[in-house]
Design a protein around this motif. Sequence first.
Motif, PDB file in Angstrom:
ATOM      1  N   TYR A 263      -9.231   0.381  13.850  1.00 42.87           N
ATOM      2  CA  TYR A 263      -7.772   0.440  13.795  1.00 42.87           C
ATOM      3  C   TYR A 263      -7.127  -0.674  14.615  1.00 42.87           C
ATOM      4  CZ  TYR A 263      -6.863   4.626  11.064  1.00 42.87           C
ATOM      5  OH  TYR A 263      -6.735   5.512  10.028  1.00 42.87           O
TER       6      TYR A 263
ATOM      7  N   VAL B 176     -10.272   8.900   9.559  1.00 41.31           N
ATOM      8  CA  VAL B 176      -9.710   9.626   8.416  1.00 41.31           C
ATOM      9  C   VAL B 176     -10.570  10.836   8.071  1.00 41.31           C
ATOM     10  CG1 VAL B 176      -9.379   9.441   5.913  1.00 41.31           C
ATOM     11  CG2 VAL B 176      -8.452   7.684   7.433  1.00 41.31           C
TER      12      VAL B 176
ATOM     13  N   LEU C 124       1.507   0.502  10.698  1.00 39.18           N
ATOM     14  CA  LEU C 124       1.135   1.867  10.353  1.00 39.18           C
ATOM     15  C   LEU C 124       2.124   2.819  11.006  1.00 39.18           C
ATOM     16  CD1 LEU C 124      -2.699   1.541  11.050  1.00 39.18           C
ATOM     17  CD2 LEU C 124      -1.594   1.576   8.801  1.00 39.18           C
TER      18      LEU C 124
ATOM     19  N   SER D  55      -4.970  10.529   8.758  1.00 37.13           N
ATOM     20  CA  SER D  55      -5.421  10.826   7.394  1.00 37.13           C
ATOM     21  C   SER D  55      -4.254  10.966   6.429  1.00 37.13           C
ATOM     22  CB  SER D  55      -6.241  12.113   7.389  1.00 37.13           C
ATOM     23  OG  SER D  55      -7.181  12.139   8.435  1.00 37.13           O
TER      24      SER D  55
ATOM     25  N   THR E  85       1.339  -0.718   0.915  1.00 36.94           N
ATOM     26  CA  THR E  85       0.029  -0.204   1.305  1.00 36.94           C
ATOM     27  C   THR E  85      -0.835  -1.354   1.794  1.00 36.94           C
ATOM     28  OG1 THR E  85      -0.906  -0.458  -0.923  1.00 36.94           O
ATOM     29  CG2 THR E  85       0.091   1.681  -0.380  1.00 36.94           C
TER      30      THR E  85
ATOM     31  N   ALA F 166      -1.778   9.163   6.034  1.00 33.68           N
ATOM     32  CA  ALA F 166      -1.329   7.867   5.524  1.00 33.68           C
ATOM     33  C   ALA F 166      -2.186   7.369   4.371  1.00 33.68           C
ATOM     34  CB  ALA F 166      -1.337   6.835   6.647  1.00 33.68           C
ATOM     35  N   VAL F 167      -3.294   8.041   4.083  1.00 31.30           N
ATOM     36  CA  VAL F 167      -4.203   7.577   3.032  1.00 31.30           C
ATOM     37  C   VAL F 167      -3.551   7.780   1.660  1.00 31.30           C
ATOM     38  CG1 VAL F 167      -6.451   7.898   1.934  1.00 31.30           C
ATOM     39  CG2 VAL F 167      -6.232   8.065   4.420  1.00 31.30           C
ATOM     40  N   SER F 168      -3.471   6.692   0.878  1.00 33.47           N
ATOM     41  CA  SER F 168      -2.944   6.787  -0.484  1.00 33.47           C
ATOM     42  C   SER F 168      -4.045   6.665  -1.533  1.00 33.47           C
ATOM     43  CB  SER F 168      -1.890   5.707  -0.724  1.00 33.47           C
ATOM     44  OG  SER F 168      -2.450   4.413  -0.595  1.00 33.47           O
TER      45      SER F 168
ATOM     46  N   VAL G  37     -11.587   3.094  10.618  1.00 33.49           N
ATOM     47  CA  VAL G  37     -10.632   3.731   9.721  1.00 33.49           C
ATOM     48  C   VAL G  37     -11.276   4.905   8.983  1.00 33.49           C
ATOM     49  CG1 VAL G  37      -9.239   3.397   7.650  1.00 33.49           C
ATOM     50  CG2 VAL G  37      -9.219   1.666   9.459  1.00 33.49           C
TER      51      VAL G  37
ATOM     52  N   LEU H 262      -3.902   2.598   2.881  1.00 33.48           N
ATOM     53  CA  LEU H 262      -3.023   3.303   3.805  1.00 33.48           C
ATOM     54  C   LEU H 262      -1.577   2.898   3.578  1.00 33.48           C
ATOM     55  CD1 LEU H 262      -5.109   2.634   7.051  1.00 33.48           C
ATOM     56  CD2 LEU H 262      -5.107   4.743   5.715  1.00 33.48           C
ATOM     57  N   ASP H 263      -0.659   3.851   3.737  1.00 35.45           N
ATOM     58  CA  ASP H 263       0.769   3.546   3.701  1.00 35.45           C
ATOM     59  C   ASP H 263       1.139   2.660   4.891  1.00 35.45           C
ATOM     60  OD1 ASP H 263       1.014   5.265   1.511  1.00 35.45           O
ATOM     61  OD2 ASP H 263       1.480   6.989   2.790  1.00 35.45           O
TER      62      ASP H 263
END
Length: 416
Positions: free
Chosen positions: A85, A114, A99, A129, A76, A131-133, A110, A172-173
């Motif tokens: 971005y 998102v 990403l 969105s 992450t 990819a958001v952890s 970002v 993000l992942d």
Amino acid sequence: MSTNVGENWARSYEYTAEALARPTSVGEVQDLVAAATRVRALGSRHSFTDLADSPGTLLSLERLDSPIDIDPQSRTVTVGGGVRYGDLATELQREGWALHNLASLPHISVAGAVATGTHGSGDTNGTLSSAVSALELVTASGELLTLHRGEPDFDGAVVALGALGIVTRVSLDIQPTFDVRQDLYDDLTFADLLADFDAVTSSAYSVSLFTDWLGDTLRTVWIKSRMDAAAPPERILGAPRQDVGRHMLPDQPAANVTQQGGIAGPWSDRLAHFKLGFTPSNGDELQSEYLVPRRNAIAAIEAVRSLGPRIAPLLLVTELRTMAADSLWLSGAYETDAVGIHFTWKPLAAEVRAVLPEIEALLLPLGARPHWGKVFSADRGDLEPLYPRLGEFRELAARLDPQRKFGNAFLERTVY
């Protein structure tokens, strides 16, 4: 603190907020929010409506001291909400990470992207969105709240339209870096596209189709192929690959768009359509987009084609893209693979707003969800059937912001 907030990037909306604050620390954000009566976050000014406006103070995170923190073990990256971005992609590439996707414009922040469900393209790629952890936000009381994927409120808090608080940090992942080539194809007919839509959109990692809705042939097809996957085809349903790159708008220079012509390069320089250092898209424009459940994509394309003569005089270009389903309550891809039908309009606000109800009369019955950051005419009554968790989102917003400190006219019109 400034009292001159100004306009959005396309000069199509002038903000009405009383003041603009630019805090440099999370603590300062907390103090500003706690003291405010009405406040909202202002991202990179790429929304086309009053979504990001406030009757009180707008709060920009562009000066927030927030380092880019890469965690190789969890795969992450944690970044400040105001980071663009394009800047994040450059840093990730430098460190050997990537990403899963980028939107057309690397200029967007970002947190803003998102919060509005903004996306890139690819049959198996979720929205940005998705990819958001985890995310960190300052709530109405000024307290700091962190939510992680899997927690009860998380899926409602990611695509949240700024209604729950000021998002100061986002995780993000990421994945190991990869190279991409970008190729263009001309002369794909609508008949061939509609006969085998899946064959076109699955032909590469990311696929974009451009049209003006007139005639029997699309303007062009852009595909972005990972170099660790199969090579792109010579033809897509008879449409030949082109050797020369170009802008999707015929009167704009190819220098503004990312490298084409099959020349391989890092994901950070290929997945977006436009280069970070250049004017994105046309500049003076309006944008609308509708995310249609993939199962209804053919019917939606045929419906919009029927309005071609009505749309074309107002249009710069339409782009068609695909995305994978996610679980985020207010995402355009909530629980459905989706196809985005995006309109880049000439700066003719009255004429565009007049044609949108005609487009929506055809698309909303097919389940199309308007992109939150772009121009549409639908209100809460129209949107309620399209978002089955909208009532739960209102409950979440009422719990975190009972006085609607983060509210504005846009949310009153579309959500509350």
